[in-house]
Design a protein around this motif. Sequence first.
Motif, PDB file in Angstrom:
ATOM      1  N   CYS A  51       0.866  -1.228   0.100  1.00 25.86           N
ATOM      2  CA  CYS A  51      -0.034   0.088  -0.077  1.00 25.86           C
ATOM      3  C   CYS A  51       0.809   1.279   0.069  1.00 25.86           C
ATOM      4  CB  CYS A  51      -1.049   0.019   1.132  1.00 25.86           C
ATOM      5  SG  CYS A  51      -1.806   1.546   1.570  1.00 25.86           S
ATOM      6  N   TYR A  91       0.346   4.309   1.155  1.00 22.83           N
ATOM      7  CA  TYR A  91       0.042   5.209   1.943  1.00 22.83           C
ATOM      8  C   TYR A  91       0.981   5.093   3.411  1.00 22.83           C
ATOM      9  CZ  TYR A  91      -3.587   6.849  -0.975  1.00 22.83           C
ATOM     10  OH  TYR A  91      -4.321   7.596  -2.230  1.00 22.83           O
ATOM     11  N   CYS A  92       0.312   4.645   4.464  1.00 19.55           N
ATOM     12  CA  CYS A  92       0.947   4.783   5.734  1.00 19.55           C
ATOM     13  C   CYS A  92       2.126   3.827   6.127  1.00 19.55           C
ATOM     14  CB  CYS A  92       0.166   4.748   7.074  1.00 19.55           C
ATOM     15  SG  CYS A  92      -0.390   3.147   7.691  1.00 19.55           S
ATOM     16  N   VAL A 115       2.599   1.191   8.136  1.00 21.14           N
ATOM     17  CA  VAL A 115       2.080  -0.131   8.546  1.00 21.14           C
ATOM     18  C   VAL A 115       2.744  -1.032   7.408  1.00 21.14           C
ATOM     19  CG1 VAL A 115       0.286  -1.818   9.008  1.00 21.14           C
ATOM     20  CG2 VAL A 115       0.004   0.774   9.901  1.00 21.14           C
ATOM     21  N   GLY A 116       2.732  -0.766   6.133  1.00 16.24           N
ATOM     22  CA  GLY A 116       3.081  -1.492   5.132  1.00 16.24           C
ATOM     23  C   GLY A 116       2.469  -2.812   4.654  1.00 16.24           C
ATOM     24  N   CYS A 117       1.091  -2.442   4.549  1.00 18.00           N
ATOM     25  CA  CYS A 117       0.187  -3.573   4.063  1.00 18.00           C
ATOM     26  C   CYS A 117       0.431  -4.073   2.778  1.00 18.00           C
ATOM     27  CB  CYS A 117      -1.318  -3.197   4.442  1.00 18.00           C
ATOM     28  SG  CYS A 117      -1.766  -2.789   6.139  1.00 18.00           S
ATOM     29  N   VAL A 141      -7.419  -4.225   4.782  1.00 20.08           N
ATOM     30  CA  VAL A 141      -6.803  -2.831   4.290  1.00 20.08           C
ATOM     31  C   VAL A 141      -7.685  -1.932   5.046  1.00 20.08           C
ATOM     32  CG1 VAL A 141      -5.395  -3.333   2.378  1.00 20.08           C
ATOM     33  CG2 VAL A 141      -7.928  -2.821   2.182  1.00 20.08           C
ATOM     34  N   CYS A 142      -7.164  -0.556   5.444  1.00 20.41           N
ATOM     35  CA  CYS A 142      -8.184   0.386   5.642  1.00 20.41           C
ATOM     36  C   CYS A 142      -8.869   1.063   4.491  1.00 20.41           C
ATOM     37  CB  CYS A 142      -7.507   1.350   6.744  1.00 20.41           C
ATOM     38  SG  CYS A 142      -6.258   2.290   5.882  1.00 20.41           S
ATOM     39  N   LYS A 164      -8.069   3.793   3.152  1.00 17.75           N
ATOM     40  CA  LYS A 164      -7.067   4.292   2.022  1.00 17.75           C
ATOM     41  C   LYS A 164      -6.465   3.358   1.432  1.00 17.75           C
ATOM     42  CE  LYS A 164      -4.233   7.133   4.779  1.00 17.75           C
ATOM     43  NZ  LYS A 164      -4.717   7.232   6.052  1.00 17.75           N
ATOM     44  N   GLY A 165      -6.042   2.282   1.906  1.00 21.17           N
ATOM     45  CA  GLY A 165      -5.351   1.031   1.212  1.00 21.17           C
ATOM     46  C   GLY A 165      -6.434   0.516   0.236  1.00 21.17           C
ATOM     47  N   HIS A 199      -2.698   4.746  11.675  1.00 21.71           N
ATOM     48  CA  HIS A 199      -2.195   3.392  11.320  1.00 21.71           C
ATOM     49  C   HIS A 199      -3.220   2.155  11.739  1.00 21.71           C
ATOM     50  CE1 HIS A 199       1.043   6.128  12.463  1.00 21.71           C
ATOM     51  NE2 HIS A 199       1.594   5.646  11.399  1.00 21.71           N
ATOM     52  N   ILE A 247      -4.761  -0.377  10.504  1.00 18.81           N
ATOM     53  CA  ILE A 247      -4.475  -2.035  10.538  1.00 18.81           C
ATOM     54  C   ILE A 247      -3.435  -2.267  11.582  1.00 18.81           C
ATOM     55  CG2 ILE A 247      -3.520  -3.822   9.219  1.00 18.81           C
ATOM     56  CD1 ILE A 247      -6.396  -2.720   8.135  1.00 18.81           C
TER      57      ILE A 247
HETATM   58 FE1  SF4 Z   1      -2.256   1.401   4.007  1.00 12.95          FE
HETATM   59 FE2  SF4 Z   1      -4.249   1.373   5.604  1.00 12.95          FE
HETATM   60 FE3  SF4 Z   1      -2.521  -0.610   5.702  1.00 12.95          FE
HETATM   61 FE4  SF4 Z   1      -1.787   1.874   6.320  1.00 12.95          FE
HETATM   62  S1  SF4 Z   1      -3.004   0.643   7.414  1.00 12.95           S
HETATM   63  S2  SF4 Z   1      -0.470   0.526   4.798  1.00 12.95           S
HETATM   64  S3  SF4 Z   1      -2.963   3.206   4.849  1.00 12.95           S
HETATM   65  S4  SF4 Z   1      -4.004  -0.188   4.308  1.00 12.95           S
END
Ligand code: SF4
Length: 699
Positions: A13, A15-16, A18-20, A48-49, A51-52, A181, A183
Amino acid sequence: RHGNADEPVKTICPYCGVGCGIRVREGEERGEMNFMPWGDAPVNEGSVCIKGGAATQVVDHEDRLTEPLIKENGAFREATWDEALSRVVDEMEAIREQHGPDGMGFFGSSKTFNEENYLLQKLARRYGTNQIDNCTRMCHASTVWALRTSLGMGAMTNSMADLEESADVLWIQGANPGEQHPIANSQYFRQAVLEGATVIQVDPHANKTTESFDIEGTDRHMHLQLEPGTDIPLLNVVLKTILERHEAEPDAGWIDESFVEERTKGFDHLKETLEGFDKEAAAEECGVPLADIELAAEKYAMANDAAIFTGMGMSQHTCGVDNVQNEINLALITGNLGKPGAGVNPLRGQNNVQGTCDVGAMPNVLPGYQLVDDDEARESVEEVWGFEIPSEPGLTNVEISHAIGDTVHGLYVMGENPIMSEPDGNQTEQRFREELGFLVVQDIFMTETAELADVVLPATTWAERGGTVTNTDRRVQRMRGVHKVHENTRHDLEILSEVGTRLFGEGFEFDGPEDVFEELREVCPIMHGMTYDALGEEGIHWPCYEEGDEGDSYLYADDFETDDGLGRIEGVVHQEPKETPDEEYPLVLTTARLEEHYNTGTMSRRSPTLSRQEPENFVDVHPNDAERYGIEDGDTVRLRSRRGEITVRADVTEDIKEGVVWTTPHFAAASANRLTNDVLDERAKIPEYKAAAAEIDVG
Ligand code: SF4
């Protein structure tokens, strides 16, 4: 081309931190990219959230930059790559001739990959300057400073997985993982609470993190809702409580004496600092009942394994280094370091915010945090690169911006949007508009900064190229691209490689990201043992010194990585924010981010899903303040500071403390950074985004 329509690629992902893991697949139409879950992804196992899930929406967005642009007579015109790159190289050469190499500044970005930031910092150093920095300066520079100088490494000491398994207490201060964050919060922290851990949340704002731990049938959540900027006194009450109780009951385990004796130094300094410390007065200053802080201290000290999570509520202050040092003090005296389920753990905001620093896109360190003024380290890198590296650290991000028109005349910006991300945005914009001789921006959209550029270079997005990123817990993971959406865009690496080759002739020709990674690991000891093959789908936590090493999920099992192997304790005292409320500006302004948006909103504002959820900025106002000002929920108000004003919707809510207002930096039309203060932490040079004086006008 790295993939095709029939075969989704596994990537990370964008975005943040966490690195999903997610998967991306080409749609029916050429250029269309679709999100797919990656069920057994190592960090998130498919979840995922918001955003992901919406990440692919911006890849084929109609606003994408598709051709190089050159500004002439105040307007952009399309140019060929040859024209645009010739202009960049000519301008850079002219600046060096006229002002010397420190006449240029270079901004890397945590939105771009390790290989790209590595090549940009090499380019800056080959040009002759250490004036290379990145957006970490704005979020966790103080955290990195405190962790690096007191423990040895500027990163999370533990990993999310080992915390979930064994932490008894999660101490979350100045971070809002429920929002930023999601996830990590749902998959690791909330899970730990369901299995019996207690959460102590220290934050001026009640938020999604607060809600997420309101779990029926459990009573293991405390929220210490302190006044903004009072983190040091609050932690000093905690530390003093632990010292007092230890003195009264030396065998009860309040302090880990053998750990303090064998593995730390500076304990006496902490005791001296807290001699005569008035806990009642400090608790009153924090706005939190003393008994609550004492109870939190007891829960933390009595836990077998207690983990601290720290965020930008701690780091974005002029006392940011001291804020984090006090968390380190707490962990060290209780022996909560060097074991699973413990540690001091910054939650990083962007998908490669850790890696951008690891690979040396900073003015004082080379790849792997080797100091530029350490002769031996510098010479070892010079041997691989084949040129001399300047030995004086360069200016940092905001310092470069402040020096525009004075010593800095040109800027190379890759993937950053300083017009919206830097504090005191009106002054920043004026310097960029009126005093900067040359600006080149390499990006995927026409950002607020790109609009002011002389040359704009259209880059590909995260879903179109390969490379590696490093998440918040030091896990280096591979990104995989599908294919280019627009033919005439170029990958960041290709652009940097060509600029470097045109400027210097050699040292910048690479056969793709893996080739760059091979050179990176040669000069970066903490990543030396990693190869693309070994990274595979799981990734590897650094440090990974030799091929075959599996990496460390937690640091400092034996020694700290300091010169003498000891962890450094150092007492700290309260320092007020540099701007406090007065008659003219009677409110405390603080800032934070939303789950639906990402920093300056370059990507998230263009996502239909995300912008539908949160289309505009707002300010949180306490009901008592609203009554005093005559504000109804939903009214439009003018929020102003000494540096500017924005017009926003007022949300009247008890989530915020009386006398405090809270807003966000995501929206160009009304960004918090038009108001924020550009005063810096003296050591880490991070701006004080989290506390300024403000006033509201109604009507
Ligand atoms: Fe992406 Fe959301 Fe996972 Fe952050 S928590 S890496 S924004 S899916």
